[in-house]
Design a protein around this motif. Structure first.
Motif, PDB file in Angstrom:
ATOM      1  N   TYR A  59       0.823  -1.210   0.000  1.00 26.11           N
ATOM      2  CA  TYR A  59       0.000   0.000   0.000  1.00 26.11           C
ATOM      3  C   TYR A  59       0.859   1.262   0.000  1.00 26.11           C
ATOM      4  N   ILE A  60       1.969   1.222   0.711  1.00 30.70           N
ATOM      5  CA  ILE A  60       2.885   2.372   0.705  1.00 30.70           C
ATOM      6  C   ILE A  60       3.449   2.576  -0.697  1.00 30.70           C
ATOM      7  N   LYS A  61       3.825   1.483  -1.358  1.00 33.16           N
ATOM      8  CA  LYS A  61       4.337   1.565  -2.731  1.00 33.16           C
ATOM      9  C   LYS A  61       3.252   2.078  -3.687  1.00 33.16           C
ATOM     10  N   LEU A  62       2.024   1.642  -3.490  1.00 32.80           N
ATOM     11  CA  LEU A  62       0.910   2.079  -4.347  1.00 32.80           C
ATOM     12  C   LEU A  62       0.719   3.586  -4.261  1.00 32.80           C
ATOM     13  N   VAL A  63       0.668   4.113  -3.053  1.00 24.74           N
ATOM     14  CA  VAL A  63       0.439   5.549  -2.873  1.00 24.74           C
ATOM     15  C   VAL A  63       1.635   6.361  -3.351  1.00 24.74           C
ATOM     16  N   SER A  64       2.854   5.861  -3.145  1.00 22.91           N
ATOM     17  CA  SER A  64       4.032   6.638  -3.535  1.00 22.91           C
ATOM     18  C   SER A  64       4.278   6.596  -5.042  1.00 22.91           C
ATOM     19  N   GLN A  65       3.968   5.489  -5.710  1.00 22.84           N
ATOM     20  CA  GLN A  65       4.252   5.388  -7.140  1.00 22.84           C
ATOM     21  C   GLN A  65       3.070   5.793  -8.024  1.00 22.84           C
ATOM     22  N   TRP A  66       1.870   5.803  -7.488  1.00 23.91           N
ATOM     23  CA  TRP A  66       0.701   6.148  -8.303  1.00 23.91           C
ATOM     24  C   TRP A  66      -0.143   7.143  -7.519  1.00 23.91           C
ATOM     25  N   GLN A  67       0.204   8.434  -7.677  1.00 19.68           N
ATOM     26  CA  GLN A  67      -0.463   9.480  -6.912  1.00 19.68           C
ATOM     27  C   GLN A  67      -1.935   9.654  -7.306  1.00 19.68           C
ATOM     28  N   ASP A  68      -2.282   9.286  -8.521  1.00 18.12           N
ATOM     29  CA  ASP A  68      -3.659   9.450  -8.990  1.00 18.12           C
ATOM     30  C   ASP A  68      -4.550   8.254  -8.645  1.00 18.12           C
ATOM     31  N   PHE A  69      -4.076   7.367  -7.790  1.00 20.37           N
ATOM     32  CA  PHE A  69      -4.858   6.174  -7.466  1.00 20.37           C
ATOM     33  C   PHE A  69      -6.212   6.537  -6.854  1.00 20.37           C
ATOM     34  N   PHE A  70      -6.229   7.440  -5.875  1.00 14.80           N
ATOM     35  CA  PHE A  70      -7.477   7.774  -5.198  1.00 14.80           C
ATOM     36  C   PHE A  70      -8.413   8.567  -6.103  1.00 14.80           C
ATOM     37  N   THR A  71      -7.881   9.346  -7.029  1.00 12.79           N
ATOM     38  CA  THR A  71      -8.722  10.026  -8.012  1.00 12.79           C
ATOM     39  C   THR A  71      -9.387   9.006  -8.927  1.00 12.79           C
ATOM     40  N   SER A  72      -8.616   8.037  -9.389  1.00 18.63           N
ATOM     41  CA  SER A  72      -9.180   6.984 -10.245  1.00 18.63           C
ATOM     42  C   SER A  72     -10.192   6.135  -9.488  1.00 18.63           C
ATOM     43  N   MET A  73      -9.893   5.835  -8.238  1.00 19.25           N
ATOM     44  CA  MET A  73     -10.828   5.055  -7.423  1.00 19.25           C
ATOM     45  C   MET A  73     -12.113   5.837  -7.196  1.00 19.25           C
ATOM     46  N   GLY A  74     -12.008   7.148  -6.998  1.00 20.75           N
ATOM     47  CA  GLY A  74     -13.199   7.987  -6.838  1.00 20.75           C
ATOM     48  C   GLY A  74     -14.055   7.999  -8.090  1.00 20.75           C
ATOM     49  N   ASN A  75     -13.398   8.078  -9.269  1.00 18.46           N
ATOM     50  CA  ASN A  75     -14.149   8.025 -10.526  1.00 18.46           C
ATOM     51  C   ASN A  75     -14.862   6.695 -10.685  1.00 18.46           C
ATOM     52  N   SER A  76     -14.203   5.604 -10.352  1.00 20.40           N
ATOM     53  CA  SER A  76     -14.827   4.281 -10.441  1.00 20.40           C
ATOM     54  C   SER A  76     -16.003   4.169  -9.478  1.00 20.40           C
ATOM     55  N   LEU A  77     -15.858   4.748  -8.300  1.00 21.02           N
ATOM     56  CA  LEU A  77     -16.939   4.717  -7.322  1.00 21.02           C
ATOM     57  C   LEU A  77     -18.145   5.517  -7.811  1.00 21.02           C
ATOM     58  N   ILE A  78     -17.919   6.651  -8.424  1.00 24.44           N
ATOM     59  CA  ILE A  78     -19.019   7.453  -8.970  1.00 24.44           C
ATOM     60  C   ILE A  78     -19.749   6.686 -10.066  1.00 24.44           C
ATOM     61  N   VAL A  79     -19.016   6.051 -10.955  1.00 28.80           N
ATOM     62  CA  VAL A  79     -19.639   5.277 -12.035  1.00 28.80           C
ATOM     63  C   VAL A  79     -20.428   4.094 -11.464  1.00 28.80           C
ATOM     64  N   ALA A  80     -19.866   3.395 -10.482  1.00 26.50           N
ATOM     65  CA  ALA A  80     -20.549   2.239  -9.899  1.00 26.50           C
ATOM     66  C   ALA A  80     -21.826   2.651  -9.179  1.00 26.50           C
ATOM     67  N   ILE A  81     -21.769   3.730  -8.408  1.00 24.25           N
ATOM     68  CA  ILE A  81     -22.970   4.197  -7.706  1.00 24.25           C
ATOM     69  C   ILE A  81     -24.010   4.687  -8.701  1.00 24.25           C
ATOM     70  N   GLY A  82     -23.581   5.420  -9.726  1.00 24.36           N
ATOM     71  CA  GLY A  82     -24.527   5.896 -10.738  1.00 24.36           C
ATOM     72  C   GLY A  82     -25.201   4.762 -11.483  1.00 24.36           C
ATOM     73  N   ALA A  83     -24.437   3.742 -11.856  1.00 27.34           N
ATOM     74  CA  ALA A  83     -25.027   2.600 -12.558  1.00 27.34           C
ATOM     75  C   ALA A  83     -25.999   1.843 -11.664  1.00 27.34           C
ATOM     76  N   THR A  84     -25.667   1.710 -10.388  1.00 26.77           N
ATOM     77  CA  THR A  84     -26.557   1.016  -9.458  1.00 26.77           C
ATOM     78  C   THR A  84     -27.855   1.783  -9.257  1.00 26.77           C
ATOM     79  N   VAL A  85     -27.762   3.089  -9.080  1.00 26.57           N
ATOM     80  CA  VAL A  85     -28.961   3.904  -8.904  1.00 26.57           C
ATOM     81  C   VAL A  85     -29.815   3.886 -10.169  1.00 26.57           C
ATOM     82  N   LEU A  86     -29.183   3.998 -11.333  1.00 23.64           N
ATOM     83  CA  LEU A  86     -29.926   3.967 -12.592  1.00 23.64           C
ATOM     84  C   LEU A  86     -30.639   2.632 -12.787  1.00 23.64           C
ATOM     85  N   ALA A  87     -29.943   1.522 -12.527  1.00 25.15           N
ATOM     86  CA  ALA A  87     -30.568   0.203 -12.660  1.00 25.15           C
ATOM     87  C   ALA A  87     -31.708   0.038 -11.662  1.00 25.15           C
TER      88      ALA A  87
END
Length: 144
Positions: A59-87
């Motif tokens: 996890y330390i390596k993930l955060v240090s080498q990929w700074q945009d990880f939480f931004t990408s995870m947030g985008n995936s979470l928005i898409v997943a919640i939107g698809a669930t609500v729409l369905a």
């Protein structure tokens, strides 16, 4: 009316089936999550080790080498919640339409051996049913 009680053997079989399904469903997720706490060399060891010294290095390596990880995870979470609500909304309104619109198949009930049973529509004060006999001896109830 059917008897809803199950014998002890049936309860045991149902319980074992439920435990098997839970293990079948949850074990891979637990394996993946536990592998995230293993060292890189321990992840691919065969046979897999159940007992290991956990580490947060991955996890330390993930955060240090990929700074945009939480931004990408947030985008995936928005898409997943939107698809669930729409369905959920589409399913809700589809079910509402099926419930509210008149259905021709709901108006005719067939009964073969329940001559003394009251149809579900007779329990309602809004519906009156009439019975007619067919040549085969079965009764057809037409509710309007």
């Amino acid at each position: 009316m059917m008897n809803d009680a199950f014998s002890p053997l049936e309860r045991l079989a149902r319980g074992l089936l439920l435990v098997f399904i839970l293990i079948w469903s949850v074990a891979p997720i637990l394996f993946i999550v536990s592998s995230s706490f293993k060292r890189q060399v321990d992840i691919f060891v065969y046979p897999p080790r159940v007992v290991f010294a956990p580490t947060f290095d991955n996890y330390i390596k993930l955060v240090s080498q990929w700074q945009d990880f939480f931004t990408s995870m947030g985008n995936s979470l928005i898409v997943a919640i939107g698809a669930t609500v729409l369905a959920g909304l589409v399913s809700f309104f589809g079910g509402l339409c099926l419930f509210a619109l008149p259905q021709p198949l709901h108006r005719v009930e067939r009964g073969l051996h329940d001559r003394g049973a009251r149809p579900a529509a007779d329990r309602s004060s809004r519906c009156r049913c009439s019975r007619s006999r067919t040549g085969s001896g079965s009764a057809i109830r037409i509710c309007c």
